[in-house]
Design an enzyme around this catalytic site. Structure first.
Site, PDB file in Angstrom:
ATOM      1  N   ASP A 151     -42.284  23.159   6.195  1.00 28.04           N
ATOM      2  CA  ASP A 151     -43.569  22.460   6.138  1.00 28.04           C
ATOM      3  C   ASP A 151     -43.878  21.874   7.510  1.00 28.04           C
ATOM      4  OD1 ASP A 151     -41.889  20.276   6.394  1.00 28.04           O
ATOM      5  OD2 ASP A 151     -42.053  19.688   4.289  1.00 28.04           O
TER       6      ASP A 151
ATOM      7  N   ASP B  27     -37.188  22.096   6.566  1.00 26.05           N
ATOM      8  CA  ASP B  27     -38.101  22.531   5.512  1.00 26.05           C
ATOM      9  C   ASP B  27     -39.222  23.345   6.165  1.00 26.05           C
ATOM     10  OD1 ASP B  27     -36.543  21.041   3.860  1.00 26.05           O
ATOM     11  OD2 ASP B  27     -38.045  19.495   3.444  1.00 26.05           O
TER      12      ASP B  27
ATOM     13  N   GLU C 298     -32.386  19.649   8.448  1.00 24.56           N
ATOM     14  CA  GLU C 298     -33.233  18.513   8.097  1.00 24.56           C
ATOM     15  C   GLU C 298     -32.660  17.876   6.831  1.00 24.56           C
ATOM     16  OE1 GLU C 298     -37.362  19.464   7.440  1.00 24.56           O
ATOM     17  OE2 GLU C 298     -37.826  17.488   6.641  1.00 24.56           O
TER      18      GLU C 298
ATOM     19  N   TYR D   3     -41.050  -3.144 -10.519  1.00 23.02           N
ATOM     20  CA  TYR D   3     -41.388  -4.420 -11.151  1.00 23.02           C
ATOM     21  C   TYR D   3     -42.894  -4.669 -11.168  1.00 23.02           C
ATOM     22  CZ  TYR D   3     -36.469  -5.283 -10.134  1.00 23.02           C
ATOM     23  OH  TYR D   3     -35.116  -5.193 -10.037  1.00 23.02           O
TER      24      TYR D   3
END
Length: 718
Positions: free
Chosen positions: A220, A218, A141, A476
């Site tokens: 998760d 991962d 991944e 910004y």
DNA sequence: CTGAAGGCTAC
DNA sequence: TCTCGTAGCCTTCAG
């Protein structure tokens, strides 16, 4: 010209003498797509723009060719290296390229796996050195995980392990069109690397470059999802592959929590939070003797740890298997097909406590993977995409509000700094980019977005011209709480939201996961919501704050609530009921003075953006039969807040009513109130049939919260 | 009837 | 640095 295929093709191509036969051959090879003329234009464009295929395609200026350019560029790019030679050379390359393309689509005749030899240039692939042996391809991944693998593989392992990084979520081939599968570079690369051919039934892996695939994501829920999408890909295209023994597919698991005894001797790894919690409970007073580390993604692991993992690779490997009694195709299909029914059922039966990754288990069936591991992703996807009935917020939005409410002052702050706050003070393990986007959306105020934004937009947060997608970069932009936010979310109620963190007493996870707030009115109706999850999606239109307040007051006075219709701040068109659960929104169309054919559009329907509408007026090929068919000409004088588009209608005999004109001019949209799902007071998914039902549910819960507040305030009396 | 597109939080 | 891919559900609309 590094590729063998290209060179062969070039040779063949040169055999043909006359330019005419060259074109003929090309036409035969490429189908009707390319003329000599187009090739020349392509060649010029390619020299100018390189691999920026969009620009190249634009320069070719021919819709048929655009498809081909896209197809070519989506193939393994390295094959497309332009020689110094001219159009002819290019033609040769494209011929070779296209034949490769064709072969991978056809029954695979004439294309032997040796055509794809070792060391062939697919970007980011690290090929195994000794492909004659039984090799395993590790799909990771993202790039950083690939680096962890590269750091971890021993020099001996490098002979038989290849590594290729996946980027983001894989295409779901079960619901994708043939066209999009073809042009998906990731899938095509995986196919090429492994040496898989379409329409082939594999009872042995002899013909493959890699005999096994190991996926490393991962630890998760999204990582689980990526594994699932990969399983789905293999199962959909080569179901027999997954039935082979020894198994074709496996996963590489890394710990998510490690504990080390402070005396430095003992260490222990955990592969799931459930497992870790269980161990922790057993420790009781001994917990302080242990030092704990949490691993959020594969990037958190050091190179040394990588080496350690691969030294004991068998401890980390879990294979995906079929047991013959069960039809695993049903589970995989149910998880990824177009119908959400199976996923709904799975989530309704989902028991988070039964979801245990057992460290010791070295194999898992596909059905178990879907029903246990993947279901946890579906659940997580629901939780993050569907708001709460109480505050109308999704967890990400709630964390943003939470951090801003907790600030000591309400001075301007950069959007990117708000993200940083959330990352510091809350449990948020996802990308900052998504967070920035969420902040921007919460502050937007153009027609069709928020009726009452909780955050102020100080800067260019996006306009109705592009539906808010024209916002400036987060660095910004500045924001702060709106004037009304503290009134709607009284300070006195804060502690009921952030008292419960589920982790405040957990020394490892000091950050907060705020529970839903209790605004004084159901804000989910005011700003509406929309979310796309797994199993369910949700949509609630905006309603007028005053209407919501009136209904809350009716309940306070023991009266019945009254029906409400959607309402949008600043909207100058009309909204009418159009059947049960349906509302129709209309833009505004005025007749210009003097000319019977001239109209002035001064408002667009809800969720139609100026840019999109104006481009629908263009007489391009893709607009045939649409709005543009009814108009002669138009002139757009709109700005960021107002709509003003002058339209000259085509002359017709038939006189149309204003409603009919709006219809043919694309000035209507539909709003549905038939898909209103929210998490209720008890954190259960619930379908709401009407805004009134939401108000009534909210009212009950809000009253209880007031009670809690009173009890807390006067507790010293008892 | 099928396919595509829009909306939105994630990788 | 910026732009662009992918999932997931439901609704609308074009072909």
């Amino acid at each position: 010209m590094s590729s063998k295929n290209s060179m062969n093709a070039n040779k063949n191509f040169n055999k043909e003498a006359s330019p005419q036969s060259k074109t003929k051959k090309l036409k035969k090879k490429l189908g009707p797509q390319w003329t000599k003329d187009e090739l020349e234009r392509f060649y010029e464009a390619y020299q100018k723009h390189g691999r920026d295929w969009k620009k190249v395609a634009a320069s070719v200026e021919n819709n048929r060719s655009v498809d081909m350019v896209e197809a070519l560029f989506s193939m393994n790019q390295p094959y497309l290296s332009l020689p110094e030679a001219s159009v002819d050379g290019l033609a040769a390359i494209m011929t070779a390229h296209y034949s490769l393309f064709e072969e991978s689509e056809s029954k695979g005749e004439g294309h032997d796996a040796s055509g794809v030899t070792r060391g062939f240039p697919i970007k980011k692939l690290h090929d195994a050195e000794d492909l004659d042996k039984q090799c395993t391809l590790i799909l990771t991944e993202g790039d950083s995980a690939k680096h962890l693998v590269m750091a971890g593989l021993s020099s001996l392992q490098r002979k038989t392990y290849g590594v290729y990084p996946l980027q983001g979520k894989l295409l779901n081939v079960r619901i994708a069109s043939q066209k999009s599968i073809k042009k998906n570079r990731e899938l095509q690369n995986i196919k090429t690397i492994i040496g898989l051919k379409d329409e082939t039934s594999y009872t042995t892996t002899d013909s493959l470059r890699y005999k096994h695939v190991m996926v490393m994501t991962d630890q998760d829920e999204d990582g689980v999802h990526i594994k699932g999408l990969l399983i789905n890909f293999f199962h959909h295209k080569w179901p027999q592959l997954l039935k082979l023994n020894p198994p074709f597919l496996s996963e590489f698991r890394t710990p998510i929590v490690k504990v080390k005894n402070r005396n430095g001797v003992e260490a222990k790894s955990f592969y799931s939070m459930a497992e870790y919690s269980e161990w922790k409970e057993q420790q009781e007073d001994n917990l302080s003797k242990w030092e704990t580390t949490h691993y959020k993604g594969l990037g958190t692991h050091t190179s040394e740890e990588g080496c350690e993992y691969f030294k004991h690779i068998d401890n980390h490997k879990r294979v995906f298997v079929c047991d013959d009694d069960k039809d695993h195709g049903e589970a995989i299909d149910g998880a990824f097909n177009a119908n959400s029914k199976y996923r709904k059922e799975m989530l309704e039966n989902f028991d988070p406590n039964s979801h245990h990754h057992e460290t010791e288990a070295r194999q898992i069936t596909f059905t178990d993977f879907i029903e246990k591991d993947l279901a946890s992703f579906f659940m997580a996807n629901m939780k993050r995409s569907v708001p709460s009935m109480l505050d109308g917020l999704k967890p990400g939005q709630r964390k943003i509000l939470h951090c801003l409410l907790k600030r000591s002052s309400n001075e301007d702050i950069k959007v990117s700094q708000v993200s940083a706050l959330v990352l510091t003070h809350c449990d948020y393990y996802h990308s900052e980019k998504a967070l920035n986007n969420t902040i921007i959306k919460m502050a937007q105020q153009h027609v069709g977005s928020n009726n009452l934004p909780l955050l102020q937009s100080l800067g260019q947060f996006g306009t109705r011209i592009a539906g808010g997608q024209d916002a400036a970069d987060p660095r910004y932009l500045r924001t702060k709480l709106s004037q009304e936010t503290r009134i709607l979310f009284p300070k006195e109620d804060d502690k009921y939201a952030d008292a419960h963190t589920g982790s405040l007493n957990d020394e490892d996870r000091k950050n907060t996961e705020p529970t839903p707030y209790y605004p004084i009115v159901p804000m989910v109706l005011v700003n509406g919501c929309r979310g796309i999850a797994s199993g369910w999606s949700t949509f609630i239109p905006n309603y007028k704050l005053k209407d919501v307040i009136s209904n809350v007051e009716r309940l306070l006075n023991d009266e019945k609530t009254e029906p409400m219709d959607p309402w949008y701040e600043g909207f100058e068109g009309t909204i009418t009921k159009d059947g049960e659960n349906r509302y129709k929104t209309f833009g505004r169309l005025e007749e210009s003075s003097g000319n019977a054919e001239t109209r002035l559009v001064t408002e667009l329907p809800i969720e139609v953006w100026t840019n999109n509408y104006v481009s629908s007026l263009d007489k391009g090929k893709e607009n045939r039969g649409k709005v543009s068919a009814f108009i002669e000409n138009y002139l757009d004088r709109s700005n960021d807040t107002t709509v003003s588009i002058q339209i000259e209608l085509k002359k017709t005999e038939k006189k149309m009513t204003p409603e009919e004109e709006k219809e043919i001019l694309g000035l209507t949209t539909m709003l549905s109130t038939g898909n209103m799902y929210l998490f209720d007071e008890n954190d259960m998914i619930k379908k709401y049939e009407s805004p009134q039902e939401i108000i009534e549910d909210f009212y009950e819960a809000r009253l209880k919260a007031y009670d809690k507040r009173k009890v807390a305030k006067f507790s010293y009396l008892s």
